[in-house]
Design a protein around this motif. Structure first.
Motif, PDB file in Angstrom:
ATOM      1  N   GLY A 195       0.820  -1.207   0.000  1.00 32.15           N
ATOM      2  CA  GLY A 195       0.000   0.000   0.000  1.00 32.15           C
ATOM      3  C   GLY A 195       0.851   1.253   0.000  1.00 32.15           C
ATOM      4  N   TYR A 196       1.976   1.225   0.716  1.00 37.92           N
ATOM      5  CA  TYR A 196       2.890   2.366   0.691  1.00 37.92           C
ATOM      6  C   TYR A 196       3.474   2.565  -0.709  1.00 37.92           C
ATOM      7  CZ  TYR A 196       2.989   2.314   5.859  1.00 37.92           C
ATOM      8  OH  TYR A 196       2.665   2.369   7.195  1.00 37.92           O
ATOM      9  N   ALA A 197       3.851   1.463  -1.342  1.00 41.44           N
ATOM     10  CA  ALA A 197       4.381   1.569  -2.711  1.00 41.44           C
ATOM     11  C   ALA A 197       3.320   2.109  -3.659  1.00 41.44           C
ATOM     12  CB  ALA A 197       4.874   0.201  -3.176  1.00 41.44           C
ATOM     13  N   TRP A 233      11.712   2.996  -5.233  1.00 44.82           N
ATOM     14  CA  TRP A 233      11.570   1.821  -4.369  1.00 44.82           C
ATOM     15  C   TRP A 233      12.576   0.719  -4.687  1.00 44.82           C
ATOM     16  CZ3 TRP A 233       8.567   0.354  -0.128  1.00 44.82           C
ATOM     17  CH2 TRP A 233       7.701   1.342   0.355  1.00 44.82           C
ATOM     18  N   THR A 234      13.205   0.768  -5.852  1.00 44.47           N
ATOM     19  CA  THR A 234      14.205  -0.250  -6.181  1.00 44.47           C
ATOM     20  C   THR A 234      15.626   0.277  -6.058  1.00 44.47           C
ATOM     21  OG1 THR A 234      14.022   0.312  -8.548  1.00 44.47           O
ATOM     22  CG2 THR A 234      12.648  -1.508  -7.731  1.00 44.47           C
ATOM     23  N   ASN A 235      15.769   1.533  -5.659  1.00 47.64           N
ATOM     24  CA  ASN A 235      17.098   2.126  -5.496  1.00 47.64           C
ATOM     25  C   ASN A 235      17.554   1.922  -4.055  1.00 47.64           C
ATOM     26  OD1 ASN A 235      19.377   3.719  -5.257  1.00 47.64           O
ATOM     27  ND2 ASN A 235      18.514   5.464  -6.348  1.00 47.64           N
ATOM     28  N   PRO A 236      18.643   1.192  -3.833  1.00 50.63           N
ATOM     29  CA  PRO A 236      19.084   0.947  -2.446  1.00 50.63           C
ATOM     30  C   PRO A 236      19.510   2.210  -1.714  1.00 50.63           C
ATOM     31  CG  PRO A 236      20.721   0.157  -4.027  1.00 50.63           C
ATOM     32  CD  PRO A 236      19.507   0.519  -4.818  1.00 50.63           C
ATOM     33  N   ASP A 237      19.742   3.294  -2.448  1.00 50.31           N
ATOM     34  CA  ASP A 237      20.120   4.549  -1.796  1.00 50.31           C
ATOM     35  C   ASP A 237      18.913   5.336  -1.291  1.00 50.31           C
ATOM     36  OD1 ASP A 237      22.840   4.136  -2.210  1.00 50.31           O
ATOM     37  OD2 ASP A 237      22.788   5.058  -4.195  1.00 50.31           O
ATOM     38  N   THR A 238      17.695   4.959  -1.718  1.00 50.07           N
ATOM     39  CA  THR A 238      16.491   5.604  -1.194  1.00 50.07           C
ATOM     40  C   THR A 238      16.304   5.208   0.264  1.00 50.07           C
ATOM     41  OG1 THR A 238      15.398   5.612  -3.350  1.00 50.07           O
ATOM     42  CG2 THR A 238      13.985   5.815  -1.421  1.00 50.07           C
ATOM     43  N   ARG A 239      16.037   6.189   1.094  1.00 44.17           N
ATOM     44  CA  ARG A 239      15.835   5.910   2.513  1.00 44.17           C
ATOM     45  C   ARG A 239      14.338   5.931   2.810  1.00 44.17           C
ATOM     46  NH1 ARG A 239      20.745   9.625   5.045  1.00 44.17           N
ATOM     47  NH2 ARG A 239      22.386   8.672   3.786  1.00 44.17           N
ATOM     48  N   ILE A 240      13.844   4.786   3.231  1.00 48.73           N
ATOM     49  CA  ILE A 240      12.431   4.637   3.560  1.00 48.73           C
ATOM     50  C   ILE A 240      12.307   4.641   5.078  1.00 48.73           C
ATOM     51  CG2 ILE A 240      10.404   3.128   3.388  1.00 48.73           C
ATOM     52  CD1 ILE A 240      11.623   2.123   0.727  1.00 48.73           C
ATOM     53  N   VAL A 241      11.501   5.562   5.590  1.00 47.90           N
ATOM     54  CA  VAL A 241      11.344   5.715   7.037  1.00 47.90           C
ATOM     55  C   VAL A 241       9.876   5.502   7.383  1.00 47.90           C
ATOM     56  CG1 VAL A 241      11.708   7.204   9.035  1.00 47.90           C
ATOM     57  CG2 VAL A 241      13.238   7.397   7.048  1.00 47.90           C
ATOM     58  N   ASN A 242       9.609   4.471   8.195  1.00 47.64           N
ATOM     59  CA  ASN A 242       8.243   4.153   8.617  1.00 47.64           C
ATOM     60  C   ASN A 242       7.997   4.659  10.031  1.00 47.64           C
ATOM     61  OD1 ASN A 242       8.576   0.846   7.149  1.00 47.64           O
ATOM     62  ND2 ASN A 242       7.885   2.723   6.181  1.00 47.64           N
ATOM     63  N   PHE A 243       6.883   5.370  10.227  1.00 47.78           N
ATOM     64  CA  PHE A 243       6.467   5.826  11.561  1.00 47.78           C
ATOM     65  C   PHE A 243       5.269   4.992  12.009  1.00 47.78           C
ATOM     66  CE2 PHE A 243       9.077   9.360  10.403  1.00 47.78           C
ATOM     67  CZ  PHE A 243       9.502   9.927  11.597  1.00 47.78           C
ATOM     68  N   ILE A 244       5.353   4.425  13.210  1.00 47.73           N
ATOM     69  CA  ILE A 244       4.303   3.531  13.696  1.00 47.73           C
ATOM     70  C   ILE A 244       4.131   3.690  15.206  1.00 47.73           C
ATOM     71  CG2 ILE A 244       4.722   1.802  11.912  1.00 47.73           C
ATOM     72  CD1 ILE A 244       6.208   0.137  14.074  1.00 47.73           C
ATOM     73  N   GLY A 245       2.980   3.216  15.703  1.00 43.73           N
ATOM     74  CA  GLY A 245       2.830   2.979  17.124  1.00 43.73           C
ATOM     75  C   GLY A 245       3.479   1.643  17.464  1.00 43.73           C
ATOM     76  N   PHE A 246       3.893   1.469  18.718  1.00 43.66           N
ATOM     77  CA  PHE A 246       4.583   0.238  19.103  1.00 43.66           C
ATOM     78  C   PHE A 246       3.775  -1.002  18.759  1.00 43.66           C
ATOM     79  CE2 PHE A 246       4.919  -3.138  22.322  1.00 43.66           C
ATOM     80  CZ  PHE A 246       6.212  -3.573  22.038  1.00 43.66           C
ATOM     81  N   ASP A 247       2.445  -0.921  18.845  1.00 43.09           N
ATOM     82  CA  ASP A 247       1.608  -2.092  18.606  1.00 43.09           C
ATOM     83  C   ASP A 247       1.674  -2.573  17.163  1.00 43.09           C
ATOM     84  OD1 ASP A 247       0.331   0.440  18.289  1.00 43.09           O
ATOM     85  OD2 ASP A 247      -1.579  -0.557  17.992  1.00 43.09           O
ATOM     86  N   CYS A 248       2.265  -1.780  16.260  1.00 40.40           N
ATOM     87  CA  CYS A 248       2.430  -2.205  14.861  1.00 40.40           C
ATOM     88  C   CYS A 248       3.834  -2.728  14.586  1.00 40.40           C
ATOM     89  CB  CYS A 248       2.134  -1.041  13.916  1.00 40.40           C
ATOM     90  SG  CYS A 248       0.424  -0.492  13.917  1.00 40.40           S
TER      91      CYS A 248
END
Length: 547
Positions: A262-264, A284-299
């Motif tokens: 869904g993020y993609a 999304w296929t570039n290893p230099d792209t930095r993907i940062v996910n923000f979540i609550g601990f329960d996720c």
């Protein structure tokens, strides 16, 4: 310049967002995105509404509606709340009316299926005979099999662990509240333990480059002390994204499986809106792209374990460089709860208070590393001491003195050696360290700013003494030092208080970038308000005491 994809955990459209929601992933992701943009990086902040979640039909039944209008009702409210708080994404997918989401989820499911990364098992499942349905997640309530806290049927909010299929203790159907029976059901599962070694190597690499928060590290260490569970990715149900395989009619893909894709998909829709449909895949296929996910601990299980393992199995998409968790934010000592109505709803509250004031207070008191508490008294104190009684008093005094003694023209002044100049020199580096993706802490940034405001306001008395008795050159230098530090606070605080930052920057003649709507970070390298600049004799109040 680095490319970033920043995400916030998809909210269930079963109610509006409350302050507990806003204090965590949404504010955090927004602050990081703004800071990175201000520093000149290429950023895409994306998310989606979890409209295929089984919490939606449950909520629909509670309010006498059906799933689709319920998802629209609360999805609209959530988006409105995010806009009121200046926290809205660059793209926020509504999956029930955006086919790209379903297409991506099914596409990547088929990639994994065809690669042999998934298998079929006969698993136990709760079944409620009076309601004639199988029970999953929101449809069953009981006690966590690991910590005994109240839990729904998939992940425990308290300990974050995934429940075994039909592993919940003392289960009850959430429709009739009768105890369900047990049967078995054919389901598609992902053999998570097959990726144990690759996951551990991924964690070691990611954590060598960024500071993951201690509770997430502890959670992962505990989880890997035993075999990782085979994780179901399908269920028999009539609401959700269909399993795209012959012979699996009437089965849907679990939303906990779907999320990373869904993020993609949201990135793809943003790329399409920007006129470059292929951009999402390059990112999304570039290893230099930095993907940062923000979540609550329960996720934590989905974002830090299952989804990285799915990406490892898929083989071409980039794994997150950072997973930023937050703890629960409590309201007057008790947990925020949508179901119990123990909440301050974001939309209602933001119509009554200044959005930047709330953003700053949530950043200052948010539950970054431990549970924290929201109280109206503490919020009012923040407004009174730091904002209305701090920043506004500081701004008003500096501009008033400049008007009285220098006709509102910034004077030539020799460099002084007061703490004001030291703070001005050191502030950008301290805020950059606090808001960088590797060591992200808006709480630290807000605390730094609060201390500076307090010290500056306290120094106004000394400024008055120097004005009355000191040499004019010393007074001019100290007044200019105040002005420069105030301007630096306006620039560096833009990710936390974007409205006030742009407001004061405009008053001080500091350019605001049209694209980011913030002053550029680069202006901090020189003098912010040059000698000879004509300033107003006062600035309109931005913050007001709470009534």
């Amino acid at each position: 310049m680095t490319s970033y994809v920043v995400t916030s955990a998809p909210p269930n459209p079963n109610g509006d967002l409350h302050l507990g929601h806003l204090s965590g992933p949404f504010l955090g992701a927004d602050i990081l995105s703004r800071h990175l943009r201000q520093r000149g990086h290429d950023v895409r902040y994306v998310g989606y509404s979890d409209e295929h979640s089984c919490y939606v039909p449950r909520r629909a039944a509670e309010i006498g509606s059906t799933a689709y209008p319920t998802a629209k009702l609360f999805g609209d409210r959530m988006e409105n709340t995010l806009s009121l708080g200046a926290m809205h994404h660059d793209w926020f997918t509504r999956p029930l009316t955006d086919t790209t989401h379903t297409e991506f989820v099914q596409r990547f499911f088929l990639e994994l299926w065809n690669a042999g990364a998934l298998k079929v098992e006969e698993l136990p499942v709760f079944r409620c005979e009076p309601c004639d349905r199988y029970l999953y997640e929101a449809e069953v309530r009981g006690e966590c099999q690991f910590c005994a806290d109240p839990s729904d049927g998939v992940y425990c909010e308290a300990c974050g662990l995934a429940q075994d299929p039909a592993g919940l203790a003392n289960p009850k159907c959430t429709s009739c509240w009768q105890e369900p029976g047990l049967t078995t059901l054919r389901r598609i599962v992902f053999p998570l333990d097959d990726y144990r070694d690759k996951l551990q190597a991924y964690y070691a690499d990611a954590q060598s480059k960024a500071e993951w928060r201690p509770r997430l590290i502890s959670y992962l260490e505990g989880l890997f002390e035993r075999a990782l569970p085979d994780t179901p990715v399908s269920r028999e149900a009539d609401y959700g994204i269909p399993v795209p395989l012959e012979g699996w009619e009437g089965h849907i893909l679990d939303t906990w499986f779907s999320g990373i894709f869904g993020y993609a998909a949201a990135t793809a829709r943003l790329s399409e809106a920007n006129g470059d449909k292929g951009e999402w895949e390059r990112l999304w296929t570039n290893p230099d792209t930095r993907i940062v996910n923000f979540i609550g601990f329960d996720c934590s299980f989905s974002h830090a374990v299952l989804w990285p393992a799915l990406l490892l199995a898929q083989g071409t998409l980039t794994l997150p460089s950072q997973v930023v968790i937050n703890e629960f934010y409590r309201l007057e000592g008790d947990k925020f709860s949508t179901s119990r109505g123990h909440a301050i709803w974001g939309g209602e509250f933001l119509r009554r208070v200044n959005a930047d004031a709330l953003r700053f207070h949530l950043a200052l008191t948010g539950p970054e590393r431990e549970q924290n508490n929201f109280s109206m008294k503490e919020f009012a104190d923040t407004v009174s001491t730091v904002l209305a009684g701090g920043i506004e008093r500081w701004t008003d005094t500096v501009l008033d003195l400049l008007a009285q003694d220098f006709q509102s023209v910034v004077p030539e002044a020799a460099l002084s050696v007061t703490f004001l100049d030291e703070e001005r020199a050191e502030l950008p580096a301290r805020i950059a360290a606090a808001l960088g993706a590797e060591t992200f802490s808006p709480q630290k940034a807000a605390a730094e700013l609060a201390v500076i405001v307090d010290r500056a306001v306290d120094d106004l008395r000394q400024l008055s003494l120097v004005r009355a008795a000191g040499p004019r050159e010393e007074y001019a230098a100290r007044l200019v030092a105040h002005l420069e530090l105030l301007a630096a606070v306006a620039v560096t605080s833009a990710p936390l208080m974007p409205g006030w930052s742009a407001h004061l920057a405009g008053q001080l003649g500091i350019a605001v970038d049209m694209t980011t709507q913030m002053p550029k970070w680069a202006v901090l390298e020189g003098r912010l308000v040059p000698a000879g600049a004509q300033l107003p004799d006062a600035a309109p109040l931005f913050f007001h005491e709470l009534s």
